[in-house]
Motif scaffolding. Structure first.
Motif: not given
Length: 297
Positions: A216-221
């Motif tokens: 979730d953190w890696l793909i966040q925007d």
């Protein structure tokens, strides 16, 4: 020159784990691949050069083994596999970067993804060579020159087109948890004559993601509705039983492949097990390759 490959991402271990972990990871890859029935089908190992980013990373970033040292230890354990890596360019001057790329090439790294500053900094910051400049400067030194492709990012078509004009030969997608890459590539094909190879990235989501939230953190925007939908899908995956989780990922894989296979781009597949390789991850990857793989005519 296309890679035409199935690549598996392996993250260099923490320095405090020692070289023995590298051998253990290599042996796990071989064992899980054999058990899943895809022995010999993984042709590249993709190794990211890790740099510190936000302080809120769910898993603490500790000093990692250098990619070059990692690959030198891995290569003898994984016969028949070649290397790919990401290389941060923004903090190295041209001479230092040239020396680094020479070392990577001599060691058997067949493709390099040029990466810029972390998302805590603005494009163009950093005292070194911007990735778009590196693409042009090192055309002769690095035959397979990659860039990161994020289909949900604002203005990504213009970004990707510019990178192709500068010399990118392939795009490594961010982890795909929707089929947003399909309309992206369809529209890109209408705006550009460039047909770089696309490495479609798919990541296994284990139950532990519900507690940790690294993917979730890696793909966040933040503020991007398309990414919010992908984050919701990741949450659904991590909360599903193994069989349902595999079905959901296979359905996504089918939609993506069916949507892009006839658009004229050479395609490769990149698999990632963000929390570490596992039998469950390889079972999922094998089902995906049974449906379509770069070897499929």
């Amino acid at each position: 020159m296309t890679l035409n490959t199935v690549a598996l991402e392996l993250v260099p271990p923490n320095l405090d784990r020692g070289p023995e972990q590298t051998c253990e990871e290599a042996h796990k890859v071989l064992r899980f691949a054999a058990e899943a029935g895809i022995e010999g089908r993984i042709r590249h190992i993709l190794m990211p050069s890790m740099i510190a980013e936000d302080d809120d990373r769910p898993i603490e970033m500790k000093p990692k083994l250098d990619v070059l040292d990692f690959w030198r230890a891995l290569k003898p354990e994984l016969p028949g596999m070649a290397g790919l890596c990401t290389q941060v360019t923004a903090f190295s001057d041209e001479a230092a970067l040239r020396g680094r790329l020479d070392d990577l090439t001599v060691a058997g790294i067949e493709g390099v993804v040029f990466v810029g500053v972390p998302r805590t900094m603005a494009d163009g910051e950093g005292s070194g060579v911007p990735p778009t400049d590196a693409l042009a400067i090192f055309r002769d030194e690095v035959p397979n020159r990659g860039v990161i492709l994020i289909p949900t990012r604002t203005d990504e078509i213009g970004r990707f087109s510019f990178k192709c004009d500068r010399g990118a030969t392939f795009g490594l997608t961010q982890l795909l948890y929707s089929d947003a890459i399909v309309p992206f590539l369809a529209e890109f094909a209408q705006h550009s004559d460039a047909r770089p190879e696309i490495l479609l990235s798919f990541g296994f989501v284990p139950t532990v993601e519900n507690k940790v939230g690294l993917i979730d953190w890696l793909i966040q925007d933040p503020g991007n509705a398309a990414v919010a939908a992908e984050q919701a899908f990741v949450k659904t995956l991590s909360g599903s039983e193994p069989e349902q989780r595999r079905k959901l990922m296979l359905d996504l894989y089918k939609r993506v492949v069916d949507g892009v296979v006839d658009l004229g781009f050479p395609l490769s597949i990149h698999f990632e097990a963000t929390y570490g390789v596992s039998a469950a991850a390889f079972t999922t990857f094998a089902q995906m390759l049974d449906y379509w793989s770069p070897e499929t005519p």
